[in-house]
Write an enzyme that holds these catalytic residues in place. Structure first.
Site, PDB file in Angstrom:
ATOM      1  N   CYS A  70     -26.004   1.586 -11.012  1.00  6.92           N
ATOM      2  CA  CYS A  70     -25.179   2.776 -11.219  1.00  6.92           C
ATOM      3  C   CYS A  70     -25.999   3.960 -11.746  1.00  6.92           C
ATOM      4  O   CYS A  70     -26.568   3.915 -12.841  1.00  6.92           O
ATOM      5  CB  CYS A  70     -24.048   2.449 -12.190  1.00  6.92           C
ATOM      6  SG  CYS A  70     -22.907   3.821 -12.438  1.00  6.92           S
ATOM      7  N   CYS A 101     -19.901  -4.596 -16.290  1.00  9.40           N
ATOM      8  CA  CYS A 101     -19.784  -4.189 -14.894  1.00  9.40           C
ATOM      9  C   CYS A 101     -20.843  -4.876 -14.038  1.00  9.40           C
ATOM     10  O   CYS A 101     -22.041  -4.821 -14.366  1.00  9.40           O
ATOM     11  CB  CYS A 101     -19.940  -2.675 -14.774  1.00  9.40           C
ATOM     12  SG  CYS A 101     -19.848  -2.087 -13.066  1.00  9.40           S
ATOM     13  N   ASP A 138      -9.335   4.590  -2.315  1.00  9.90           N
ATOM     14  CA  ASP A 138      -8.222   5.071  -3.128  1.00  9.90           C
ATOM     15  C   ASP A 138      -8.787   5.716  -4.389  1.00  9.90           C
ATOM     16  O   ASP A 138     -10.003   5.923  -4.508  1.00  9.90           O
ATOM     17  CB  ASP A 138      -7.235   3.939  -3.436  1.00  9.90           C
ATOM     18  CG  ASP A 138      -7.786   2.903  -4.419  1.00  9.90           C
ATOM     19  OD1 ASP A 138      -8.990   2.966  -4.771  1.00  9.90           O
ATOM     20  OD2 ASP A 138      -7.015   2.027  -4.851  1.00  9.90           O
ATOM     21  N   CYS A 182     -19.509  -0.421 -19.002  1.00  7.56           N
ATOM     22  CA  CYS A 182     -20.741  -0.741 -18.287  1.00  7.56           C
ATOM     23  C   CYS A 182     -21.323  -2.103 -18.667  1.00  7.56           C
ATOM     24  O   CYS A 182     -21.998  -2.737 -17.843  1.00  7.56           O
ATOM     25  CB  CYS A 182     -21.784   0.352 -18.529  1.00  7.56           C
ATOM     26  SG  CYS A 182     -21.251   1.991 -17.949  1.00  7.56           S
ATOM     27  N   TYR A 212      -5.933   6.592   4.623  1.00  8.76           N
ATOM     28  CA  TYR A 212      -6.162   5.539   3.633  1.00  8.76           C
ATOM     29  C   TYR A 212      -5.359   4.277   3.964  1.00  8.76           C
ATOM     30  O   TYR A 212      -5.905   3.166   3.985  1.00  8.76           O
ATOM     31  CB  TYR A 212      -5.798   6.010   2.219  1.00  8.76           C
ATOM     32  CG  TYR A 212      -5.705   4.830   1.283  1.00  8.76           C
ATOM     33  CD1 TYR A 212      -6.857   4.195   0.830  1.00  8.76           C
ATOM     34  CD2 TYR A 212      -4.470   4.279   0.940  1.00  8.76           C
ATOM     35  CE1 TYR A 212      -6.785   3.068   0.045  1.00  8.76           C
ATOM     36  CE2 TYR A 212      -4.389   3.151   0.146  1.00  8.76           C
ATOM     37  CZ  TYR A 212      -5.550   2.542  -0.297  1.00  8.76           C
ATOM     38  OH  TYR A 212      -5.479   1.408  -1.064  1.00  8.76           O
ATOM     39  N   GLU A 261       0.825  -1.209   0.000  1.00  4.87           N
ATOM     40  CA  GLU A 261       0.000   0.000   0.000  1.00  4.87           C
ATOM     41  C   GLU A 261       0.863   1.263   0.000  1.00  4.87           C
ATOM     42  O   GLU A 261       0.524   2.249  -0.657  1.00  4.87           O
ATOM     43  CB  GLU A 261      -0.942   0.003   1.207  1.00  4.87           C
ATOM     44  CG  GLU A 261      -2.047  -1.037   1.128  1.00  4.87           C
ATOM     45  CD  GLU A 261      -2.999  -0.809  -0.037  1.00  4.87           C
ATOM     46  OE1 GLU A 261      -3.032   0.315  -0.584  1.00  4.87           O
ATOM     47  OE2 GLU A 261      -3.716  -1.747  -0.413  1.00  4.87           O
ATOM     48  N   CYS A 310     -14.262  -0.035 -14.551  1.00  5.87           N
ATOM     49  CA  CYS A 310     -14.743   1.341 -14.415  1.00  5.87           C
ATOM     50  C   CYS A 310     -13.543   2.279 -14.418  1.00  5.87           C
ATOM     51  O   CYS A 310     -13.234   2.935 -13.425  1.00  5.87           O
ATOM     52  CB  CYS A 310     -15.557   1.482 -13.123  1.00  5.87           C
ATOM     53  SG  CYS A 310     -16.516   2.996 -13.005  1.00  5.87           S
TER      54      CYS A 310
END
Length: 363
Positions: free
Chosen positions: A207, A201, A139, A198, A121, A40, A191
């Protein structure tokens, strides 16, 4: 939306999770907190593709947090070279040493925030992924997915409070680690910033941005201010070494500040706040070798590279002579690694310290 979002995403993640060296597969026991934390920190402001080789080298050389805590600062900074944002490497060492002192990573988000260099985060990501705690992990990829999912129209960065609240609303009480990684993967592969795919997805039916017909319009970004231009000089000082090989003079930058703690070429004091002085570190017959342009977060730098050969002695101040044929091993940050490529074009020896030019020939 919470239950439907988490369920649909978990089903998708089971089949589409990215295989990354710091991860455990979906549903598997949590990975080593050290590997989660290290990945990270490396991934901040850096791509997964760039990080994977660095992560593998770091964990091969320093397989545990105790090994990293015991490492030499210079060796870690050199190993980090090329990843950028070098304050992360300094914080990495400080955090590793604090964890080693404690004996283990703390397991709660709040306690993780107490470690050096761990922001909101990173603490949330380690708590969720390594310890299974419910934590809201946002993030850049998650930010984009959530902004589109809820069609949050306020421009960034002001929208981040609303995005975090929306992310909190869909984060499940259990499986938060897999949920966070699934959201990251969805943003990285489906995305994306350039294209909302889409049709494939798993959250398309939920959405709001897709329903609006313009999913790529989210998140809304404020106009970017132009970065100021700064100018500076770097100095390639060469000599013939004791064994007959060519060497170049390298310095260690101050521990705090731009590129802190890294090996570098001497320069004229350029910074984010202003241009360099243009003054060379000693009087030699300097040649203009070219220019390197480099973008930092808050400014653009045009760095002229000046080269000269010294006959005897050392430049003033602390530094070291480094074999030119091993310059790739010096761990130079990207800016100075590019400058070093120009330095190798210095082919005409200038052995006399004239005391007259002091860098004026180098434009």
């Amino acid at each position: 939306m919470c239950n439907g979002t988490a369920t649909a995403l978990q089903v998708w993640y089971a089949d589409h999770a990215r295989r990354l060296p710091w991860r455990s597969p979906p549903g598997a026991p949590a990975p080593d907190p050290y590997r989660v934390w290290l990945s990270e920190v490396m991934l901040q402001q850096t791509t997964v593709a760039a990080v994977q080789s660095y992560f593998t080298r770091f964990t091969s050389r320093w397989p545990t947090v105790a090994d990293l805590a015991a490492a030499d600062d210079g060796e870690v900074m050199a190993a980090w070279a090329g990843l950028g944002y070098y304050a992360r490497a300094r914080n990495l060492l400080a955090c590793a040493r604090e964890v080693a002192r404690r004996g283990a990573f703390p397991q709660t988000e709040a306690a993780l925030r107490e470690l050096p260099g761990l922001g909101a985060y990173t603490a949330a990501a380690v708590a969720a992924i390594a310890f299974g705690a419910r934590a809201v992990v946002v993030d850049a990829n998650v930010e984009r997915v959530v902004a589109r999912l809820f069609a949050i129209g306020e421009p960034l960065p002001g929208a981040r409070k609303a995005i975090r609240a929306a992310a909190d609303a869909i984060t499940p009480d259990s499986g938060a680690g897999d949920f966070a990684q699934a959201m990251m993967d969805l943003g990285a592969t489906v995305c994306t910033a350039r294209q909302a795919r889409c049709l494939i997805c798993p959250l398309a039916h939920l959405c709001r941005a897709r329903a609006s017909g313009a999913p790529e319009a989210y998140p809304v970004k404020a106009a970017r201010a132009a970065r100021p231009e700064r100018a500076g000089r770097a100095f390639w000082i060469a000599r013939e070494g004791p064994d007959g090989g060519r060497e170049v003079w390298l310095v260690r930058r101050p521990g705090r500040g731009m590129l802190g703690g890294m090996r570098a070429l001497p320069d004229d004091g350029w910074s984010a706040r202003g241009d360099g002085s243009g003054a060379a570190p000693l009087a030699l017959d300097w040649q203009a070798l070219g220019q390197v342009r480099h973008g930092f977060t808050h400014f653009q730098l045009a760095l002229a590279v000046c080269g000269a050969t010294i006959g005897a002695g050392n430049p003033a101040g602390e530094g070291e002579w480094w074999p030119m044929d091993r310059i790739g091993e010096a761990g130079l940050p990207t800016l100075f690694a590019r400058a070093a490529l120009l330095g190798t074009t210095l082919v005409t020896p200038r052995n006399e310290a004239s005391g007259e030019n002091n860098g004026r020939e180098c434009a």
